[in-house]
Design a protein around this motif. Structure first.
Motif, mmCIF file in Angstrom:
data_model
loop_
_atom_site.group_PDB
_atom_site.id
_atom_site.type_symbol
_atom_site.label_atom_id
_atom_site.label_comp_id
_atom_site.label_asym_id
_atom_site.label_seq_id
_atom_site.Cartn_x
_atom_site.Cartn_y
_atom_site.Cartn_z
ATOM 1 N N ALA A 191 0.942 -1.257 0.043
ATOM 2 C CA ALA A 191 -0.242 -0.029 0.052
ATOM 3 C C ALA A 191 1.035 1.163 0.005
ATOM 4 N N THR A 192 0.458 2.252 -0.691
ATOM 5 C CA THR A 192 1.132 3.563 -0.798
ATOM 6 C C THR A 192 0.302 4.916 -1.022
ATOM 7 N N THR A 193 0.842 6.025 -0.676
ATOM 8 C CA THR A 193 0.095 7.032 -1.144
ATOM 9 C C THR A 193 0.623 7.890 -2.059
ATOM 10 N N ALA A 194 1.553 6.938 -2.996
ATOM 11 C CA ALA A 194 2.002 7.794 -4.134
ATOM 12 C C ALA A 194 2.048 6.605 -5.349
ATOM 13 N N GLY A 195 1.685 7.088 -6.569
ATOM 14 C CA GLY A 195 1.532 6.264 -7.462
ATOM 15 C C GLY A 195 2.676 5.787 -8.220
ATOM 16 N N LYS A 196 4.029 6.747 -8.243
ATOM 17 C CA LYS A 196 5.217 6.036 -8.772
ATOM 18 C C LYS A 196 5.686 5.031 -7.684
ATOM 19 N N SER A 197 5.524 4.887 -6.411
ATOM 20 C CA SER A 197 5.990 4.013 -5.629
ATOM 21 C C SER A 197 5.430 2.651 -5.837
ATOM 22 N N LEU A 198 4.011 2.887 -6.216
ATOM 23 C CA LEU A 198 3.401 1.347 -6.845
ATOM 24 C C LEU A 198 4.077 0.936 -8.096
ATOM 25 N N GLU A 199 4.504 1.820 -9.006
ATOM 26 C CA GLU A 199 5.198 1.476 -10.051
ATOM 27 C C GLU A 199 6.324 0.757 -9.914
ATOM 28 N N GLY A 200 7.181 1.401 -8.891
ATOM 29 C CA GLY A 200 8.164 0.861 -8.447
ATOM 30 C C GLY A 200 8.348 -0.544 -7.740
ATOM 31 N N PHE A 201 7.078 -0.783 -7.002
ATOM 32 C CA PHE A 201 7.138 -2.070 -6.374
ATOM 33 C C PHE A 201 6.622 -3.022 -7.255
ATOM 34 N N LYS A 202 5.951 -2.749 -8.287
ATOM 35 C CA LYS A 202 5.669 -3.728 -9.415
ATOM 36 C C LYS A 202 6.831 -4.073 -10.096
ATOM 37 N N GLU A 203 7.732 -3.347 -10.454
ATOM 38 C CA GLU A 203 8.878 -3.645 -11.123
ATOM 39 C C GLU A 203 9.587 -4.454 -10.239
ATOM 40 N N ALA A 204 9.967 -4.291 -9.004
ATOM 41 C CA ALA A 204 10.584 -5.161 -8.119
ATOM 42 C C ALA A 204 9.982 -6.356 -7.961
ATOM 43 N N LEU A 205 8.654 -6.547 -8.035
ATOM 44 C CA LEU A 205 7.896 -7.653 -7.740
ATOM 45 C C LEU A 205 8.527 -8.800 -8.826
ATOM 46 N N TRP A 206 8.484 -8.329 -10.079
ATOM 47 C CA TRP A 206 8.801 -9.055 -11.225
ATOM 48 C C TRP A 206 10.165 -9.178 -11.790
ATOM 49 N N SER A 207 11.204 -8.600 -11.009
ATOM 50 C CA SER A 207 12.490 -8.732 -11.149
ATOM 51 C C SER A 207 13.367 -9.442 -10.273
ATOM 52 N N VAL A 208 12.862 -9.909 -9.189
ATOM 53 C CA VAL A 208 13.237 -10.701 -8.073
ATOM 54 C C VAL A 208 13.694 -11.855 -8.634
ATOM 55 N N ASP A 209 14.885 -12.595 -8.233
ATOM 56 C CA ASP A 209 15.264 -13.846 -8.714
ATOM 57 C C ASP A 209 14.344 -14.952 -8.565
ATOM 58 N N GLU A 210 14.290 -15.836 -9.265
ATOM 59 C CA GLU A 210 13.401 -17.111 -9.238
ATOM 60 C C GLU A 210 13.984 -17.938 -8.081
ATOM 61 N N PHE A 211 13.131 -18.438 -7.240
ATOM 62 C CA PHE A 211 13.614 -19.381 -6.205
ATOM 63 C C PHE A 211 12.808 -20.655 -6.379
ATOM 64 N N ALA A 212 13.349 -21.797 -6.171
ATOM 65 C CA ALA A 212 12.685 -22.987 -6.445
ATOM 66 C C ALA A 212 11.293 -23.081 -5.654
#
Length: 302
Positions: A191-212
């Motif tokens: 959750a956030t009060t800033a739209g750019k922060s949400l976009e940044g979170f989504k980028e981090a979400l899909w760029s984490v390394d895959e784990f078994a």
């Protein structure tokens, strides 16, 4: 100490988000607050990882205040480890850590108030996956920040109504299920009060390394499809959710559908654009005007 693949994904996501958040927040304000709840839940591993990221900001901290507030049932063994990392950072008095034992629900709101978290950048991380979820008032205390952000992890099987209890005060709110089987997984809420922060979170979400074995599941997907962690995630669940949204709304602009994907699904706005192109090309939806670039003001109809 938690070393499961899901725990590893959560820590990497926290570290990636902190690495982006801390320098941006320090450029914005002279006092910045990071709150880490349930700090003893994994033996302090996540709290230490977070403290190391904050310690890396030593050059930016000079002349400012970067404060970590850590709460948990008993932080007696964790306190010296966090303070050692802080002392060795070279940031001096600008980087400080306050550990408060006695439980996150009872102590986090008090701790935030004590360090002056009102109207300064605040990021909270509360991993309650192995304990009783926090009270809504505890989560709401984080909204005193300006801007404020939160990463909250809830136990497997958390109901939609229990998640909705935390929405108050957060204009942007999204969630993703972390799963390693067909059974319900831990629910990660951002959750956030800033739209750019949400976009940044989504980028981090899909760029984490895959784990078994760890995959994502969109809580809004009726088919509960498991999605591999990838920079180009499988579009199936998003396609279904966009079509369901259009069936209910009748029509929406591309901008509105991009916003829907960003806030109401696990996907990014750019993923929605890609899916809309395929839906238009296949004739599954219609567009107005019928030709030209698929810009934000183009209207998509079911």
């Amino acid at each position: 100490m938690s070393s499961s693949p899901i725990a590893t994904v959560k820590r990497e996501l926290l570290v990636r988000h902190l690495e982006a958040w801390a320098p941006a927040a320090l450029h914005r304000a002279r006092r910045v607050i990071y709150a880490h709840g349930y700090a003893d839940a994994d033996g302090g591993v996540s709290a230490e990882a977070a403290m190391r990221v904050l310690a890396e900001q030593s050059d930016l901290v000079r002349g400012r205040e970067l404060i970590m507030v850590a709460t948990g049932d008993d932080l007696g063994a964790i306190d010296p480890r966090l303070k050692t990392i802080s002392a060795e950072s070279g940031a001096g008095a600008g980087l400080a850590v306050h550990t408060i034992s006695g439980g996150t629900d009872g102590r986090l709101p008090v701790g935030l108030k004590a360090v002056g978290a009102q109207r300064v950048p605040v990021l909270g991380f509360l991993d309650a996956s192995g304990s009783e979820p926090p009270a809504p008032a505890t989560v709401a205390a984080l909204t005193a920040g300006k801007p404020s952000e939160m990463l909250l992890v809830l136990p497997p099987g958390s109901s939609a109504s229990s998640v909705d209890a935390y929405r108050a005060g957060w204009p942007l709110f999204t969630q993703v299920e972390l799963a390693d089987s067909e059974e319900p997984g831990e629910l990660l809420v951002y959750a956030t009060t800033a739209g750019k922060s949400l976009e940044g979170f989504k980028e981090a979400l899909w760029s984490v390394d895959e784990f078994a074995g760890v995959r994502y599941r969109d809580p809004g997907d009726p088919e509960r499809h498991l999605i591999d962690i990838s920079l180009t995630p499988h579009p199936g669940p998003l396609r279904r959710e966009l079509l369901a949204h259009l069936a209910q709304a009748g029509e929406a602009t591309v901008t509105e559908l991009r916003t829907f994907a960003l806030t109401e699904t696990v996907y990014r706005a750019a993923d929605a654009t890609r899916v809309l192109h395929t839906l238009v090309d296949a004739g599954t939806v219609t567009r107005r005007p019928s030709h030209g670039r698929l810009g934000g003001d183009v209207v998509i109809s079911a």
